[in-house]
Scaffold this active site. Structure first.
Site, PDB file in Angstrom:
ATOM      1  N   TYR A 113      -8.718   6.545 -17.681  1.00 29.30           N
ATOM      2  CA  TYR A 113      -9.759   7.362 -17.049  1.00 29.30           C
ATOM      3  C   TYR A 113      -9.857   8.749 -17.682  1.00 29.30           C
ATOM      4  O   TYR A 113      -8.866   9.292 -18.128  1.00 29.30           O
ATOM      5  CB  TYR A 113      -9.456   7.528 -15.549  1.00 29.30           C
ATOM      6  CG  TYR A 113      -9.001   6.273 -14.857  1.00 29.30           C
ATOM      7  CD1 TYR A 113      -9.467   5.022 -15.246  1.00 29.30           C
ATOM      8  CD2 TYR A 113      -8.100   6.339 -13.799  1.00 29.30           C
ATOM      9  CE1 TYR A 113      -9.042   3.879 -14.601  1.00 29.30           C
ATOM     10  CE2 TYR A 113      -7.675   5.200 -13.146  1.00 29.30           C
ATOM     11  CZ  TYR A 113      -8.141   3.964 -13.564  1.00 29.30           C
ATOM     12  OH  TYR A 113      -7.719   2.847 -12.925  1.00 29.30           O
ATOM     13  N   GLU A 160      -0.761   9.042  10.824  1.00 34.41           N
ATOM     14  CA  GLU A 160      -2.071   8.444  11.125  1.00 34.41           C
ATOM     15  C   GLU A 160      -3.019   9.362  11.895  1.00 34.41           C
ATOM     16  O   GLU A 160      -4.219   9.105  11.949  1.00 34.41           O
ATOM     17  CB  GLU A 160      -1.864   7.120  11.875  1.00 34.41           C
ATOM     18  CG  GLU A 160      -1.216   6.051  10.990  1.00 34.41           C
ATOM     19  CD  GLU A 160      -0.773   4.825  11.767  1.00 34.41           C
ATOM     20  OE1 GLU A 160      -0.231   5.003  12.875  1.00 34.41           O
ATOM     21  OE2 GLU A 160      -0.967   3.709  11.272  1.00 34.41           O
ATOM     22  N   HIS A 172       0.864  -1.185   0.000  1.00 41.25           N
ATOM     23  CA  HIS A 172       0.000   0.000   0.000  1.00 41.25           C
ATOM     24  C   HIS A 172       0.894   1.226   0.000  1.00 41.25           C
ATOM     25  O   HIS A 172       1.244   1.760   1.040  1.00 41.25           O
ATOM     26  CB  HIS A 172      -0.920   0.013   1.226  1.00 41.25           C
ATOM     27  CG  HIS A 172      -2.226  -0.648   0.986  1.00 41.25           C
ATOM     28  ND1 HIS A 172      -3.155  -0.154   0.094  1.00 41.25           N
ATOM     29  CD2 HIS A 172      -2.767  -1.771   1.501  1.00 41.25           C
ATOM     30  CE1 HIS A 172      -4.212  -0.952   0.076  1.00 41.25           C
ATOM     31  NE2 HIS A 172      -4.011  -1.943   0.914  1.00 41.25           N
ATOM     32  N   ASP A 212      -5.058   2.241   1.898  1.00 41.76           N
ATOM     33  CA  ASP A 212      -5.374   1.711   3.230  1.00 41.76           C
ATOM     34  C   ASP A 212      -5.932   2.813   4.128  1.00 41.76           C
ATOM     35  O   ASP A 212      -6.880   2.596   4.884  1.00 41.76           O
ATOM     36  CB  ASP A 212      -4.114   1.072   3.861  1.00 41.76           C
ATOM     37  CG  ASP A 212      -2.887   1.980   3.802  1.00 41.76           C
ATOM     38  OD1 ASP A 212      -2.880   2.955   3.012  1.00 41.76           O
ATOM     39  OD2 ASP A 212      -1.925   1.727   4.552  1.00 41.76           O
TER      40      ASP A 212
END
Ligand SMILES: [Zn+2]
Ligand SMILES: [Zn+2]
Length: 378
Positions: free
Chosen positions: A288, A357, A97, A102
């Protein structure tokens, strides 16, 4: 709301670490989507699984009729080795990741938990879309084809992407926000032979070099670029190969420039091959579309963010970067807002990528305020 977020902050960090340590590639996010579905079911959220293979959709219905907001998190990891040594580093060789998906999943699960507890206080509904394969083949379009924008019909969409902005900040911009990240493979077919007799051969490497030089020097009036990322050809010092392969990406922020780049690549490749009597085969993949943010949605998001991080922590992006994201398919259909969330400690797609985090809780809080504001508007 602050109280709920404070309570779940650590839980979300643990979820992020769990997903980080067990990364899965696009359309193979089996364990990630099982974890998501399980979490949502425990919150009594209506869940649909196996959407576009591994996608998961949760629906939180408020206390009455109203608008529907779709919030997207992508789930897939990248095919690369992780070099971090923290305990939750990837447990799988060759998968990591490294793009923060995540973190996106952890944030959307946090949003799910907060909004499911507040559902009596709002009208309308929030659709939580956990999407496979953003990095590769694209999971957004197949999810749309399987009806994620219907029942109830979606009125607006939002998503985060983690970014190398300072922790505790976000980056916003209305209008162009992501590029079309098209891929191409150009095979040059020449004529191989002995390195001592180039006059009897058509050296595909020379042609590949000429094509590469010209493509790298394309200049446009509007934002767009071509980057060659791989040239493959030859097996030895004295053997001219029959073929060479050039691989690269072409990126633009609007459909006209996108088409122009395609035309230029095809023309340049053919011209250079023709000059030396070679042939080219071009495999061009339009991926895309360019992503466009809606002005009103961005303004609403800014209001919500101000409440949480203050105006001084909102970065108004002057221009979009040239990364692509298939969130653009949602943005083509409904007014949307794609936001950069600060906190990435290393550049995206690097083997030591990591994220602060603490920003997970910040991301949850801003998105929840935004959702409530969106559902309030008529
Ligand atoms: Zn990525
Ligand atoms: Zn990404």
């Amino acid at each position: 709301m602050k109280k709920i977020i404070l309570e779940i902050k650590d839980e979300l960090i643990q979820i992020r670490r769990k997903i980080h340590s067990n990364p899965e590639l696009g359309f193979e996010e089996y364990e990630t989507s099982a974890l998501i579905a399980d979490y949502l079911k425990k919150l009594d959220i209506q869940v649909r699984t196996n959407v576009a293979k591994t996608g998961v959709v949760g629906l939180i219905s408020g206390s009455g009729k109203g608008k529907t907001l779709l919030i997207r998190a992508d789930m897939d990891a990248l095919p690369m080795d992780e070099e971090n040594s923290f305990e939750y580093a990837s447990g799988k060789k060759g998968i990591m990741h490294a793009c923060g998906h995540d973190v996106h999943v952890a944030i959307l699960l946090g949003v799910a938990k907060v909004l499911s507890q507040l559902k009596d206080s709002f009208c309308g509904s929030v659709k939580l879309v956990f999407q496979p394969a953003e990095e590769a083949m694209g999971g957004a379009l197949p999810m749309i084809e399987e009806g994620v924008m219907e029942n109830p019909t979606v009125d607006g969409a939002a998503a985060y992407h983690v970014w190398n902005y300072p922790s505790g900040t976000i980056g916003i911009k209305s209008g162009s926000i992501t590029a079309s990240p098209d891929h191409f493979n150009i095979t040059v077919a020449g004529k191989g032979g002995h390195g001592a007799t180039p006059e009897k051969c058509i050296n595909p490497l020379e042609i590949a070099a000429r094509i590469t030089t010209r493509l790298n020097n394309i200049k446009l009036q509007t934002p767009g670029l071509v980057t060659i990322c791989s040239i493959i050809g030859g097996t030895g010092e004295n053997i001219i190969p029959d073929t060479a392969l050039i691989r690269g990406t072409a990126r633009a922020l609007d459909p006209d420039t996108r088409q122009k780049l395609y035309n230029m690549i095809v023309d340049i490749a053919n011209e250079e091959a023709k000059k030396l009597g070679a042939a080219v085969d071009i495999d061009y993949r339009f991926l895309y579309p360019p992503g466009i943010n809606d002005e009103k949605m961005v303004a609403l998001f800014e209001k919500a963010a101000k409440q949480v991080i203050g105006a001084e922590n909102i970065i108004h992006m002057e221009k979009p970067d040239m990364t692509g994201d298939d969130f653009a398919y949602f943005a083509q259909r409904v007014p949307s807002c794609y936001v950069k969330l600060g906190g990435a400690k290393e550049p995206l797609h690097t083997s030591n990528f990591d994220f602060d985090e603490d920003c997970i809780a910040t991301g949850v809080e801003i998105m929840c305020y935004f959702a409530l504001k969106f559902l309030e508007t008529r």
